[in-house]
Design a protein around this motif. Sequence first.
Motif, PDB file in Angstrom:
ATOM      1  N   GLY A  66       0.777  -1.231   0.000  1.00 24.67           N
ATOM      2  CA  GLY A  66       0.000   0.000   0.000  1.00 24.67           C
ATOM      3  C   GLY A  66       0.808   1.281   0.000  1.00 24.67           C
ATOM      4  O   GLY A  66       0.230   2.376  -0.095  1.00 24.67           O
ATOM      5  N   GLN A  67       2.144   1.187   0.073  1.00 25.54           N
ATOM      6  CA  GLN A  67       2.999   2.370   0.095  1.00 25.54           C
ATOM      7  C   GLN A  67       3.734   2.526  -1.245  1.00 25.54           C
ATOM      8  O   GLN A  67       4.201   1.540  -1.828  1.00 25.54           O
ATOM      9  N   ARG A  68       3.845   3.751  -1.709  1.00 28.65           N
ATOM     10  CA  ARG A  68       4.560   3.991  -2.955  1.00 28.65           C
ATOM     11  C   ARG A  68       6.043   3.634  -2.815  1.00 28.65           C
ATOM     12  O   ARG A  68       6.684   3.975  -1.829  1.00 28.65           O
ATOM     13  N   ILE A  69       6.577   3.003  -3.872  1.00 29.24           N
ATOM     14  CA  ILE A  69       8.027   2.742  -3.890  1.00 29.24           C
ATOM     15  C   ILE A  69       8.666   3.324  -5.153  1.00 29.24           C
ATOM     16  O   ILE A  69       9.884   3.505  -5.206  1.00 29.24           O
ATOM     17  N   MET A  70       7.847   3.591  -6.174  1.00 29.85           N
ATOM     18  CA  MET A  70       8.367   4.264  -7.376  1.00 29.85           C
ATOM     19  C   MET A  70       7.222   4.936  -8.121  1.00 29.85           C
ATOM     20  O   MET A  70       6.135   4.384  -8.236  1.00 29.85           O
ATOM     21  N   LYS A  71       7.496   6.144  -8.637  1.00 24.14           N
ATOM     22  CA  LYS A  71       6.520   6.859  -9.465  1.00 24.14           C
ATOM     23  C   LYS A  71       7.218   7.412 -10.698  1.00 24.14           C
ATOM     24  O   LYS A  71       8.266   8.059 -10.580  1.00 24.14           O
ATOM     25  N   PHE A  72       6.642   7.126 -11.835  1.00 15.14           N
ATOM     26  CA  PHE A  72       7.131   7.662 -13.105  1.00 15.14           C
ATOM     27  C   PHE A  72       6.087   8.623 -13.657  1.00 15.14           C
ATOM     28  O   PHE A  72       4.901   8.286 -13.749  1.00 15.14           O
ATOM     29  N   VAL A  73       6.528   9.834 -14.037  1.00 14.25           N
ATOM     30  CA  VAL A  73       5.634  10.825 -14.639  1.00 14.25           C
ATOM     31  C   VAL A  73       6.284  11.322 -15.932  1.00 14.25           C
ATOM     32  O   VAL A  73       7.381  11.891 -15.905  1.00 14.25           O
ATOM     33  N   ARG A  74       5.602  11.104 -17.036  1.00 16.71           N
ATOM     34  CA  ARG A  74       6.144  11.505 -18.338  1.00 16.71           C
ATOM     35  C   ARG A  74       6.233  13.034 -18.429  1.00 16.71           C
ATOM     36  O   ARG A  74       5.303  13.744 -18.043  1.00 16.71           O
ATOM     37  N   GLY A  75       7.368  13.512 -18.900  1.00 15.60           N
ATOM     38  CA  GLY A  75       7.558  14.941 -19.109  1.00 15.60           C
ATOM     39  C   GLY A  75       8.240  15.643 -17.952  1.00 15.60           C
ATOM     40  O   GLY A  75       8.662  16.789 -18.102  1.00 15.60           O
ATOM     41  N   ARG A  76       8.360  14.990 -16.812  1.00 14.80           N
ATOM     42  CA  ARG A  76       9.043  15.616 -15.684  1.00 14.80           C
ATOM     43  C   ARG A  76      10.548  15.384 -15.771  1.00 14.80           C
ATOM     44  O   ARG A  76      11.017  14.451 -16.431  1.00 14.80           O
ATOM     45  N   ASP A  77      11.307  16.222 -15.103  1.00 14.91           N
ATOM     46  CA  ASP A  77      12.759  16.100 -15.080  1.00 14.91           C
ATOM     47  C   ASP A  77      13.257  16.186 -13.626  1.00 14.91           C
ATOM     48  O   ASP A  77      13.213  17.289 -13.034  1.00 14.91           O
ATOM     49  N   LEU A  82      11.649   8.101  -6.445  1.00 12.20           N
ATOM     50  CA  LEU A  82      11.844   6.857  -5.698  1.00 12.20           C
ATOM     51  C   LEU A  82      11.520   7.068  -4.220  1.00 12.20           C
ATOM     52  O   LEU A  82      11.800   8.117  -3.654  1.00 12.20           O
ATOM     53  N   TYR A  83      10.949   6.012  -3.626  1.00 10.33           N
ATOM     54  CA  TYR A  83      10.589   6.039  -2.211  1.00 10.33           C
ATOM     55  C   TYR A  83      11.280   4.867  -1.507  1.00 10.33           C
ATOM     56  O   TYR A  83      11.918   4.018  -2.144  1.00 10.33           O
ATOM     57  N   ASN A  84      11.147   4.832  -0.192  1.00  9.75           N
ATOM     58  CA  ASN A  84      11.775   3.770   0.584  1.00  9.75           C
ATOM     59  C   ASN A  84      11.133   2.420   0.267  1.00  9.75           C
ATOM     60  O   ASN A  84       9.907   2.286   0.215  1.00  9.75           O
ATOM     61  N   VAL A  85      11.985   1.410   0.046  1.00  9.01           N
ATOM     62  CA  VAL A  85      11.538   0.036  -0.182  1.00  9.01           C
ATOM     63  C   VAL A  85      11.909  -0.788   1.050  1.00  9.01           C
ATOM     64  O   VAL A  85      13.078  -0.872   1.408  1.00  9.01           O
ATOM     65  N   THR A  86      10.931  -1.402   1.685  1.00  2.75           N
ATOM     66  CA  THR A  86      11.194  -2.193   2.889  1.00  2.75           C
ATOM     67  C   THR A  86      11.836  -3.527   2.522  1.00  2.75           C
ATOM     68  O   THR A  86      11.297  -4.297   1.731  1.00  2.75           O
ATOM     69  N   GLY A  87      13.018  -3.783   3.067  1.00  5.22           N
ATOM     70  CA  GLY A  87      13.664  -5.086   2.921  1.00  5.22           C
ATOM     71  C   GLY A  87      14.305  -5.360   1.587  1.00  5.22           C
ATOM     72  O   GLY A  87      14.605  -6.520   1.274  1.00  5.22           O
ATOM     73  N   ALA A  88      14.551  -4.362   0.746  1.00  2.00           N
ATOM     74  CA  ALA A  88      15.154  -4.592  -0.564  1.00  2.00           C
ATOM     75  C   ALA A  88      15.755  -3.301  -1.101  1.00  2.00           C
ATOM     76  O   ALA A  88      15.462  -2.209  -0.607  1.00  2.00           O
TER      77      ALA A  88
END
Length: 298
Positions: A66-77, A82-88
């Motif tokens: 339920g928690q974000r670990i990655m977000k891609f948005v086209r056109g952004r720079d 990236l967000y925290n990934v638990t255990g990896a």
Amino acid sequence: MGWRGVLDFRLLLLYMSGMIEVQSMSDVWVELRGPRYVVHHNSATLRCNHNVDPEALYKVVFYQNGQRIMKFVRGRDPPYELYNVTGANMILSKLQPTTITLDKMDFTASGQYACEIALETPLYSKISNYHEIQVFVRQKHRPKIKLKHKIHFSSENLEAKCQSGPAYPAPHLTWFINNIKVDERLTIPHGTVKASRHHHGMPLSATISDLNFPLDSLQLYPDQTVEITCLSTIPSYATEFDGFADVLNTTVTAKTSRREPAPTQLPVKIISPEINVSNRCTLNLAIIVILLVCPYGF
């Protein structure tokens, strides 16, 4: 025409122009694909599959429990957030808009994963179903089978015990006789036992199961052998895409013997003619003695 009808109409125009592959919002699908089981400290690649044209894709988000670990948005720079990934750890060199790779996965990385896609024109988003990932420890050795008797009579039940090697989670045991799966009603599961060893702090467990199989159901001929197999798997069933995550087996051979039936009547003693003649003479002599002693009867 309502707002949903307007969106569907605009989506149809986009489809006709080649910008998107679906004709209505109800036709959009998204699915997270990845392994169901991952060996401890190994990596896993997760893919967000969908049927939207890549040029129309505006945003992709990956979730862990339920928690974000990655977000891609086209056109952004830059386009990735990236967000925290638990255990990896996330491998940046393999990062793509719809693909992430998690490395050195610990037990805390087990859980539910999902992904979400979004369109900007028309404004629309859809999330996938949750995909369960289990970080596991392979079995340390093959299962062990112990037969109750060295020789089994074909009219009796074959009794055996199987114990898996330690693993996490505990393996599932399945019995086979002559390569045919045994009905589970003929097995007695005894659950799991904690092993003395640990794997990076995680306690390992073994599974125990008994077999009580009627040999007379096989219609064996004298001195025939029977093959007994204990299959130890993680998980208990093979998944559609990955099969078993871990599978080991052991096969032993049991000797059988046919027990002769007990006699149905008492034995008859055969006496020779010479013995019969001697017995008659002895009887006649006894009668004469009685007559001489008691000449007038009793």
